[in-house]
Design a protein around this motif. Sequence first.
Motif, PDB file in Angstrom:
ATOM      1  N   VAL A   9       0.849  -1.178   0.000  1.00 27.37           N
ATOM      2  CA  VAL A   9       0.000   0.000   0.000  1.00 27.37           C
ATOM      3  C   VAL A   9       0.888   1.233   0.000  1.00 27.37           C
ATOM      4  O   VAL A   9       1.883   1.287   0.716  1.00 27.37           O
ATOM      5  CB  VAL A   9      -0.934  -0.025   1.228  1.00 27.37           C
ATOM      6  N   ARG A  10       0.524   2.194  -0.830  1.00 25.17           N
ATOM      7  CA  ARG A  10       1.318   3.415  -0.925  1.00 25.17           C
ATOM      8  C   ARG A  10       0.398   4.624  -0.836  1.00 25.17           C
ATOM      9  O   ARG A  10      -0.795   4.531  -1.098  1.00 25.17           O
ATOM     10  CB  ARG A  10       2.083   3.463  -2.249  1.00 25.17           C
ATOM     11  N   MET A  11       0.995   5.746  -0.499  1.00 31.16           N
ATOM     12  CA  MET A  11       0.213   6.966  -0.313  1.00 31.16           C
ATOM     13  C   MET A  11       0.333   7.888  -1.520  1.00 31.16           C
ATOM     14  O   MET A  11       1.429   8.124  -2.018  1.00 31.16           O
ATOM     15  CB  MET A  11       0.700   7.676   0.943  1.00 31.16           C
ATOM     16  N   GLU A  17      -4.204   9.804   0.559  1.00 31.82           N
ATOM     17  CA  GLU A  17      -4.934   8.577   0.867  1.00 31.82           C
ATOM     18  C   GLU A  17      -4.085   7.389   0.452  1.00 31.82           C
ATOM     19  O   GLU A  17      -3.205   7.503  -0.392  1.00 31.82           O
ATOM     20  CB  GLU A  17      -6.260   8.574   0.110  1.00 31.82           C
ATOM     21  N   ARG A  18      -4.385   6.252   1.048  1.00 28.16           N
ATOM     22  CA  ARG A  18      -3.599   5.063   0.755  1.00 28.16           C
ATOM     23  C   ARG A  18      -4.333   4.150  -0.216  1.00 28.16           C
ATOM     24  O   ARG A  18      -5.546   3.977  -0.111  1.00 28.16           O
ATOM     25  CB  ARG A  18      -3.289   4.320   2.055  1.00 28.16           C
ATOM     26  N   PHE A  19      -3.561   3.601  -1.124  1.00 32.36           N
ATOM     27  CA  PHE A  19      -4.114   2.723  -2.155  1.00 32.36           C
ATOM     28  C   PHE A  19      -3.170   1.557  -2.370  1.00 32.36           C
ATOM     29  O   PHE A  19      -1.994   1.630  -2.024  1.00 32.36           O
ATOM     30  CB  PHE A  19      -4.226   3.479  -3.490  1.00 32.36           C
ATOM     31  N   SER A  22      -0.507  -1.114  -6.947  1.00 33.73           N
ATOM     32  CA  SER A  22      -0.804  -1.379  -8.354  1.00 33.73           C
ATOM     33  C   SER A  22      -1.827  -0.409  -8.935  1.00 33.73           C
ATOM     34  O   SER A  22      -1.937  -0.269 -10.144  1.00 33.73           O
ATOM     35  CB  SER A  22      -1.308  -2.812  -8.505  1.00 33.73           C
ATOM     36  N   ALA A  23      -2.595   0.265  -8.074  1.00 34.58           N
ATOM     37  CA  ALA A  23      -3.611   1.199  -8.546  1.00 34.58           C
ATOM     38  C   ALA A  23      -3.049   2.598  -8.784  1.00 34.58           C
ATOM     39  O   ALA A  23      -3.736   3.460  -9.314  1.00 34.58           O
ATOM     40  CB  ALA A  23      -4.747   1.275  -7.534  1.00 34.58           C
ATOM     41  N   LEU A  24      -1.816   2.803  -8.363  1.00 35.63           N
ATOM     42  CA  LEU A  24      -1.239   4.142  -8.420  1.00 35.63           C
ATOM     43  C   LEU A  24      -0.283   4.319  -9.582  1.00 35.63           C
ATOM     44  O   LEU A  24       0.288   3.360 -10.099  1.00 35.63           O
ATOM     45  CB  LEU A  24      -0.483   4.424  -7.111  1.00 35.63           C
ATOM     46  N   LEU A  25      -0.130   5.562  -9.957  1.00 33.23           N
ATOM     47  CA  LEU A  25       0.837   5.929 -10.971  1.00 33.23           C
ATOM     48  C   LEU A  25       2.145   6.243 -10.239  1.00 33.23           C
ATOM     49  O   LEU A  25       2.167   7.083  -9.342  1.00 33.23           O
ATOM     50  CB  LEU A  25       0.309   7.181 -11.676  1.00 33.23           C
ATOM     51  N   SER A  43      11.043   7.975  -5.873  1.00 31.03           N
ATOM     52  CA  SER A  43       9.810   8.014  -6.647  1.00 31.03           C
ATOM     53  C   SER A  43       8.666   8.459  -5.751  1.00 31.03           C
ATOM     54  O   SER A  43       8.810   8.536  -4.538  1.00 31.03           O
ATOM     55  CB  SER A  43       9.510   6.634  -7.240  1.00 31.03           C
ATOM     56  N   PHE A  44       7.559   8.762  -6.379  1.00 25.09           N
ATOM     57  CA  PHE A  44       6.371   9.119  -5.610  1.00 25.09           C
ATOM     58  C   PHE A  44       5.147   8.632  -6.368  1.00 25.09           C
ATOM     59  O   PHE A  44       5.231   8.262  -7.539  1.00 25.09           O
ATOM     60  CB  PHE A  44       6.318  10.633  -5.349  1.00 25.09           C
ATOM     61  N   TYR A  45       3.998   8.638  -5.694  1.00 22.38           N
ATOM     62  CA  TYR A  45       2.792   8.055  -6.259  1.00 22.38           C
ATOM     63  C   TYR A  45       1.667   9.061  -6.377  1.00 22.38           C
ATOM     64  O   TYR A  45       1.526   9.965  -5.554  1.00 22.38           O
ATOM     65  CB  TYR A  45       2.302   6.912  -5.368  1.00 22.38           C
ATOM     66  N   LEU A  46       0.866   8.834  -7.411  1.00 20.74           N
ATOM     67  CA  LEU A  46      -0.297   9.665  -7.655  1.00 20.74           C
ATOM     68  C   LEU A  46      -1.472   8.716  -7.909  1.00 20.74           C
ATOM     69  O   LEU A  46      -1.330   7.746  -8.650  1.00 20.74           O
ATOM     70  CB  LEU A  46      -0.010  10.492  -8.914  1.00 20.74           C
TER      71      LEU A  46
END
Length: 84
Positions: A9-11, A17-19, A22-25, A43-46
């Motif tokens: 899970v990443r933010m 929010e946490r997802f 695999s659902a994040l860019l 890296s970071f997530y969107l």
Amino acid sequence: MAQKLHQPVRMCVVCRERFAQSALLRLQCREGSLEPYGGEGRSFYLCPSCTHHKKTPGQLARQCKHGGTEMLMNRLKEIIVNDG
Ligand SMILES: [Zn+2]
């Protein structure tokens, strides 16, 4: 307690929010340019709903110290199209 699949899970950096990862860019800044994550470095997530959030340009600018918000947003759109 029902545990979900062992998904990392990443933010999202914009809505925080946490997802499921695999659902994040996953993005990174390389030499001042926004790029899809290339396997090394920071890296970071969107999340998908934040790709057009009004706070996104500011967050991208925070992650990428170089580059104007307009350039970063244009680059983000390109990445999303190529990713699809
Ligand atoms: Zn988000």
